[in-house]
Every structure is written in structure tokens, then in C-alpha cells.
Write a protein that holds these residues in place. Structure first.
Motif, mmCIF file in Angstrom:
data_model
loop_
_atom_site.group_PDB
_atom_site.id
_atom_site.type_symbol
_atom_site.label_atom_id
_atom_site.label_comp_id
_atom_site.label_asym_id
_atom_site.label_seq_id
_atom_site.Cartn_x
_atom_site.Cartn_y
_atom_site.Cartn_z
ATOM 1 N N SER A 1 0.830 -1.209 0.000
ATOM 2 C CA SER A 1 0.000 0.000 0.000
ATOM 3 C C SER A 1 0.862 1.256 0.000
ATOM 4 O O SER A 1 0.565 2.236 -0.697
ATOM 5 C CB SER A 1 -0.932 0.004 1.217
ATOM 6 O OG SER A 1 -1.812 -1.087 1.188
ATOM 7 N N ILE A 2 1.922 1.240 0.796
ATOM 8 C CA ILE A 2 2.827 2.384 0.828
ATOM 9 C C ILE A 2 3.512 2.546 -0.528
ATOM 10 O O ILE A 2 3.624 3.659 -1.055
ATOM 11 C CB ILE A 2 3.859 2.223 1.958
ATOM 12 C CG1 ILE A 2 3.154 2.171 3.324
ATOM 13 C CG2 ILE A 2 4.864 3.379 1.936
ATOM 14 C CD1 ILE A 2 4.067 1.771 4.479
ATOM 15 N N ALA A 3 3.959 1.440 -1.100
ATOM 16 C CA ALA A 3 4.615 1.497 -2.413
ATOM 17 C C ALA A 3 3.682 2.068 -3.469
ATOM 18 O O ALA A 3 4.096 2.889 -4.308
ATOM 19 C CB ALA A 3 5.092 0.100 -2.809
ATOM 20 N N GLY B 1 9.056 9.719 -8.099
ATOM 21 C CA GLY B 1 10.187 8.897 -7.700
ATOM 22 C C GLY B 1 10.177 8.597 -6.212
ATOM 23 O O GLY B 1 9.127 8.651 -5.562
ATOM 24 N N PRO B 2 11.348 8.285 -5.643
ATOM 25 C CA PRO B 2 11.419 7.916 -4.218
ATOM 26 C C PRO B 2 10.830 9.006 -3.323
ATOM 27 O O PRO B 2 10.989 10.199 -3.587
ATOM 28 C CB PRO B 2 12.926 7.748 -3.975
ATOM 29 C CG PRO B 2 13.507 7.494 -5.323
ATOM 30 C CD PRO B 2 12.664 8.267 -6.288
ATOM 31 N N CYS C 1 11.338 -2.254 -0.281
ATOM 32 C CA CYS C 1 11.354 -1.341 -1.433
ATOM 33 C C CYS C 1 12.362 -0.205 -1.230
ATOM 34 O O CYS C 1 11.995 0.977 -1.266
ATOM 35 C CB CYS C 1 9.959 -0.752 -1.655
ATOM 36 S SG CYS C 1 8.636 -1.960 -1.836
ATOM 37 N N PRO C 2 13.626 -0.516 -1.014
ATOM 38 C CA PRO C 2 14.597 0.550 -0.719
ATOM 39 C C PRO C 2 14.726 1.579 -1.840
ATOM 40 O O PRO C 2 15.010 2.752 -1.580
ATOM 41 C CB PRO C 2 15.914 -0.218 -0.517
ATOM 42 C CG PRO C 2 15.710 -1.533 -1.215
ATOM 43 C CD PRO C 2 14.249 -1.850 -1.043
ATOM 44 N N GLU C 3 14.478 1.153 -3.072
ATOM 45 C CA GLU C 3 14.621 2.071 -4.203
ATOM 46 C C GLU C 3 13.512 3.109 -4.258
ATOM 47 O O GLU C 3 13.634 4.114 -4.973
ATOM 48 C CB GLU C 3 14.652 1.283 -5.515
ATOM 49 C CG GLU C 3 13.322 0.707 -5.966
ATOM 50 C CD GLU C 3 12.819 -0.498 -5.160
ATOM 51 O OE1 GLU C 3 11.669 -0.930 -5.392
ATOM 52 O OE2 GLU C 3 13.584 -1.013 -4.313
ATOM 53 N N ALA D 1 19.195 15.438 -3.081
ATOM 54 C CA ALA D 1 18.513 15.282 -4.365
ATOM 55 C C ALA D 1 18.702 13.869 -4.892
ATOM 56 O O ALA D 1 19.696 13.193 -4.591
ATOM 57 C CB ALA D 1 19.052 16.293 -5.359
ATOM 58 N N VAL D 2 17.737 13.419 -5.679
ATOM 59 C CA VAL D 2 17.827 12.110 -6.313
ATOM 60 C C VAL D 2 18.774 12.201 -7.503
ATOM 61 O O VAL D 2 18.666 13.117 -8.322
ATOM 62 C CB VAL D 2 16.437 11.631 -6.777
ATOM 63 C CG1 VAL D 2 16.556 10.298 -7.521
ATOM 64 C CG2 VAL D 2 15.500 11.497 -5.588
#
Length: 243
Positions: free
Chosen positions: A59-61, A70-71, A91-93, A241-242
Motif C-alpha cells: 500500500s505504501i509502495a 520517484g522515491p 522497497c529501498p529504491e 537530491a535524487v
């Protein structure tokens, strides 16, 4: 309107509540950040879905993906904090930062016994009575503007035994080693139970810090909504920043 490079933020509620827990934070942050709050399985609009930590992480993902940025920074309170730790592991990414609010106590060991007892008792109390008690508690302690969305959304008492049954005995500071993003441990100053392991949780992560909200208890975002929101805002602004 949030800037194109603003950090997306996903809020995850605590035991028995729903996305309504975060109404004040969503209003305060939506002009700067893309924000959303979810209902965990068995709660709110997902009341008919069975609880599991796996489904909670999914659900969070899904909420992170729905923002399309994105993240995300994930803010989890209590049960939602432990669900967010599970999401971070799986889901670390998708994780840019994590705020653990009222979720920095080990759920293992003898301290969990009273919570197991509550989980056994709750199904035997009429839901109408539990609702009345909760409504009265929230309305007496907090401004209506802070808690009315929570009250309108109702409570997931039926899910509490399954949720606590899975979380209790599962998490300790070691879970922090699986988080691959910066962490803010954000606790109410007067929440001794869920602050109990905060130092251990912080030591277990190379980029974690603790911040306390003065005079706040376990429901820190109700006790001090402006201070809670400000802590989340500052942390979001600090995230790298990503690439």
C-alpha cells in the motif's frame, strides 16, 4: 503548487486510525510538497481488506508510485512506523527518507505483553462502545479541527488483533540496518513507551537523528500539530537530491 523537484511525502497512520489522522499535515504541506496519506489494509476505505505487513508495504509502495515523483519521504506513526520499516526493507529504491514517529521501541520482549492482552480483549468489547470512548477522548483532548477527519473516518478495531499480532515480536533496532535512506526519529517528549528504544534505533543507522516535540505524547501530531509539521518540513528540505 509544489515545485517540480520537491520531495514527495507519504503519510502512514497509526493503530485503529486512517488517512484522516494527517489532515492537518496535508493542508500545511501541500503547497510545498506533493503529499498524500494512505489507509492501511483493514483501515478506513480499506476496512474490508485483510491486514498483513506485506499488504501494508504494498500500500505504501502504491502511494509512492501514485505521486509520480520517484522515491518519497515516508512518515509513519506507531503501527504505520513499523509498516514503514517493512516497506523500507522491501522497497529501498522507493524510499528517499523515513520519519519514524512514535515507533522507536522494540516490539520484542516482556514489554509487549500488555499490548498482546489488549489485542485479545478488544474483540470482546462492542464496537459502538469503543467508538464512543475514542470519540470522547479525541474531542476532549484536541481541537475539533485537528481530529474531526479522524473521527469521521471511523476506527479499525477489528484489525487491531491481527496488526498487533504481526508487529509484536518482530521489530527491534536491527530493523534500522535495512533502511537505505536518512531517518528522522520524531517522538513526543512525553511518550516514554515508544521512546524507549530511540537511542538504540538511532545508533543502528549511519544517518539517523532524534528530535523530540516538547510536551507532546504518543499522538504527537495531534498534541503539537505545528511543531510536528515543521519537523517533517525541515527534514524533507534537508534530504539529498535524487541522482
Amino acid at each position: 503548487m509544489a515545485a517540480a523537484d520537491a520531495v514527495p511525502v507519504v503519510f502512514v497512520h497509526g493503530t485503529r486510525f486512517s488517512a484522516g489522522q494527517w489532515s492537518t499535515q496535508l493542508i500545511a504541506l501541500r503547497d510545498e510538497f506533493p503529499v498524500t496519506a494512505i489507509d492501511l489494509p483493514g483501515h478506513g476505505e480499506r476496512a474490508d481488506q485483510p491486514w498483513s505487513l506485506s499488504a501494508a508495504a504494498e500500500s505504501i509502495a502504491s502511494a509512492v508510485d501514485s505521486l509520480g515523483r520517484g522515491p518519497a519521504l515516508v512518515v509513519g506513526h506507531s503501527l504505520g512506523g513499523y509498516a514503514s520499516l517493512e516497506f523500507a526493507r522491501r522497497c529501498p529504491e522507493r524510499l528517499r527518507g523515513l520519519v519514524l514517529a512514535g515507533a522507536s521501541a522494540s516490539t520484542r520482549g516482556p514489554w509487549a505483553a500488555p499490548y498482546r492482552a489488549v489485542a485479545r480483549v478488544v474483540p470482546h468489547i462492542p464496537e459502538a462502545r469503543l467508538t464512543q470512548w475514542n470519540d470522547r477522548f479525541l474531542r476532549r483532548r484536541y481541537p475539533r479541527s485537528v481530529v474531526e477527519a479522524t473521527i469521521r473516518s471511523g476506527y479499525a478495531f477489528h484489525t487491531l488483533p491481527a496488526a498487533w499480532g504481526e508487529v509484536l515480536g518482530r521489530f527491534d533496532a536491527g530493523a534500522m540496518r535495512q533502511v537505505k535512506a536518512p531517518v528522522l526519529i520524531l517522538n513526543g517528549e512525553k511518550d516514554p513507551v515508544f521512546r524507549a528504544g530511540e537511542a538504540d534505533f538511532a545508533r543502528a543507522h549511519p544517518d539517523a537523528r532524534i528530535e523530540l516535540i516538547p510536551r507532546a505524547r504518543h499522538l504527537a501530531n495531534f498534541d503539537a500539530p505545528e511543531a510536528f509539521t515543521d519537523a517533517v518540513r525541515r527534514f524533507a528540505r534537508e534530504l539529498p537530491a535524487v541522482n
